[in-house]
Design a protein around this motif. Sequence first.
Motif, mmCIF file in Angstrom:
data_model
loop_
_atom_site.group_PDB
_atom_site.id
_atom_site.type_symbol
_atom_site.label_atom_id
_atom_site.label_comp_id
_atom_site.label_asym_id
_atom_site.label_seq_id
_atom_site.Cartn_x
_atom_site.Cartn_y
_atom_site.Cartn_z
ATOM 1 N N GLU A 44 0.632 18.217 68.954
ATOM 2 C CA GLU A 44 0.036 17.191 68.906
ATOM 3 C C GLU A 44 -1.511 17.562 69.127
ATOM 4 O OE1 GLU A 44 0.477 13.328 70.039
ATOM 5 O OE2 GLU A 44 2.630 13.462 70.480
ATOM 6 N N ASN A 45 -1.828 18.487 69.820
ATOM 7 C CA ASN A 45 -3.161 19.090 70.075
ATOM 8 C C ASN A 45 -3.631 19.832 68.785
ATOM 9 O OD1 ASN A 45 -3.363 18.080 72.606
ATOM 10 N ND2 ASN A 45 -2.873 19.992 73.696
ATOM 11 N N SER A 46 -2.816 20.101 67.981
ATOM 12 C CA SER A 46 -3.020 20.761 66.706
ATOM 13 C C SER A 46 -3.519 19.844 65.643
ATOM 14 C CB SER A 46 -1.912 21.730 66.333
ATOM 15 O OG SER A 46 -1.672 22.884 67.311
ATOM 16 N N LEU A 47 -3.137 18.618 65.825
ATOM 17 C CA LEU A 47 -3.745 17.432 64.908
ATOM 18 C C LEU A 47 -4.852 16.935 65.041
ATOM 19 C CD1 LEU A 47 -0.020 16.023 64.391
ATOM 20 C CD2 LEU A 47 -0.808 17.757 63.197
ATOM 21 N N THR A 105 -4.206 7.329 71.637
ATOM 22 C CA THR A 105 -2.776 7.385 71.703
ATOM 23 C C THR A 105 -2.148 8.871 71.213
ATOM 24 O OG1 THR A 105 -2.554 6.398 69.341
ATOM 25 C CG2 THR A 105 -2.332 4.837 71.417
ATOM 26 N N SER A 106 -1.006 8.937 70.588
ATOM 27 C CA SER A 106 -0.803 10.120 69.971
ATOM 28 C C SER A 106 -1.623 10.531 68.724
ATOM 29 C CB SER A 106 0.673 9.924 69.498
ATOM 30 O OG SER A 106 1.041 10.934 68.637
ATOM 31 N N LEU A 152 -4.055 12.366 59.489
ATOM 32 C CA LEU A 152 -3.639 13.472 59.108
ATOM 33 C C LEU A 152 -1.880 13.336 59.829
ATOM 34 C CD1 LEU A 152 -3.067 16.748 59.044
ATOM 35 C CD2 LEU A 152 -4.301 16.843 61.237
ATOM 36 N N GLY A 153 -1.596 12.789 61.015
ATOM 37 C CA GLY A 153 -0.300 12.681 61.471
ATOM 38 C C GLY A 153 0.454 11.953 60.874
ATOM 39 N N LEU A 154 -0.157 10.961 60.159
ATOM 40 C CA LEU A 154 0.902 10.121 59.162
ATOM 41 C C LEU A 154 1.257 10.895 58.073
ATOM 42 C CD1 LEU A 154 -0.959 6.623 59.569
ATOM 43 C CD2 LEU A 154 1.038 7.145 60.513
ATOM 44 N N ALA A 155 0.312 11.643 57.540
ATOM 45 C CA ALA A 155 0.630 12.569 56.167
ATOM 46 C C ALA A 155 1.917 13.624 56.553
ATOM 47 C CB ALA A 155 -0.768 13.136 55.633
ATOM 48 N N MET A 156 1.525 14.193 57.908
ATOM 49 C CA MET A 156 2.648 15.101 58.473
ATOM 50 C C MET A 156 4.009 14.520 58.275
ATOM 51 S SD MET A 156 1.331 18.091 59.492
ATOM 52 C CE MET A 156 1.851 18.673 60.906
ATOM 53 N N PHE A 204 -7.027 15.721 56.759
ATOM 54 C CA PHE A 204 -7.329 14.848 57.672
ATOM 55 C C PHE A 204 -7.481 13.640 57.424
ATOM 56 C CE2 PHE A 204 -7.852 18.315 60.767
ATOM 57 C CZ PHE A 204 -7.839 17.771 62.102
ATOM 58 N N VAL A 205 -8.149 13.553 55.784
ATOM 59 C CA VAL A 205 -8.123 11.900 55.480
ATOM 60 C C VAL A 205 -7.052 11.368 54.852
ATOM 61 C CG1 VAL A 205 -10.862 12.542 54.897
ATOM 62 C CG2 VAL A 205 -9.051 12.934 53.172
#
Length: 386
Positions: A40-43, A54-55, A61-65, A301-302
Amino acid sequence: MTTSDLEPTQDLRTAIAEMPLVDHHCHSFFSSALDDQQVENSLTESPNARAARTSTFDSNLGLAMLRWVGPAIFGLEPPVSREDYLKARRSIAPHELITRALAIAGVSDLLVDTGFQPDELVTTAELAGLGPARVHEILRVEYEAERLLTTIDSPEQFLSMWPSLLAELGPQVVGLKSVAAYRCGLGLLGETPLTSEVLFGLGHELERRPLRLTDPTVISYLVTTAIEITHLPVQFHVGIGDPDVRLETGRPGHLQRLIEFALSRHTAICLLHCYPYHREAALLAHDYPNVFLDLGLTLNFVGANATHVLAETLELAPYAKLLYSSDAFGLAELNYLGALQFRRALTEHLTGLVQERYLSQTTAIRLAKMMGHETANALYRLPRDA
């Protein structure tokens, strides 16, 4: 307008999906397994996990992952949850994860910045054995200068040895990088500073522990001598980054004097990431024949807004000036995601232009290939397949 009035775009979509990409700026990947919090820190670019509230998966970026990496690399059925993603990731060894990601990224060449946390990452030699891409090195000038400074006795000795180091770079080094944006800002000198000024700056730097070069005169010297001696493309971190990047001095426009110095030496300047200054960077690429740019890191990121940011960049930047990069660091899946985001954004942008009859499908394919690999191959003089 009837269907027959619209030129089909399937050939364009196929060409972009299948064309090789040159990742002209990336890093290597973690050699050891990570716990969930480290993933998570890498996102995020923030060093403080509380910044996300939160997370970090609750971001573009997280949602794309979750949406793209989860199915492609881990075989998960979308929509993918954070918990399922992390569980699947824990089940795969680090080197196997790297191999999976590189196998589906469609990247022919990785130009790897080796100057950031190298002890935590697989080596370039190991990386070359884990995937189909050829691996080249991008030398980070501040890191190399700091390594040299730890071995010498005086500023004068450094000035006698730095030019020799640059002159003796091996063929694996195809470009250079500066992180001046993190150290002193991008307002570097447009000429090589006086020796007396560099010696004065180096004297102060050598008194600091731990050693971390931040003097603008010293960094200007490192970059201008690198241009004078190597004539290799020089990459600059621009914009998006952690809080060490001062926003007021991290704008690409501050590089104009250095760009003009490099132009007089027939040397390319490559602006990395660029967001939120991508339009300013695009203007520099428009105005100066030696300026190129990418949206590495940014498109990841976007997330779902990648096409919009790409289109804004191409408002002014000539198509032949845009390069592909992932800026993937640490997490191997970021390399795959960067390639996917670039292909998706490019497909949507060029397909729209073809459908509006701004250009033919043939022209769109030609432009895509320039951005995907042809310009980078020429700029970095990468070896061609026999």
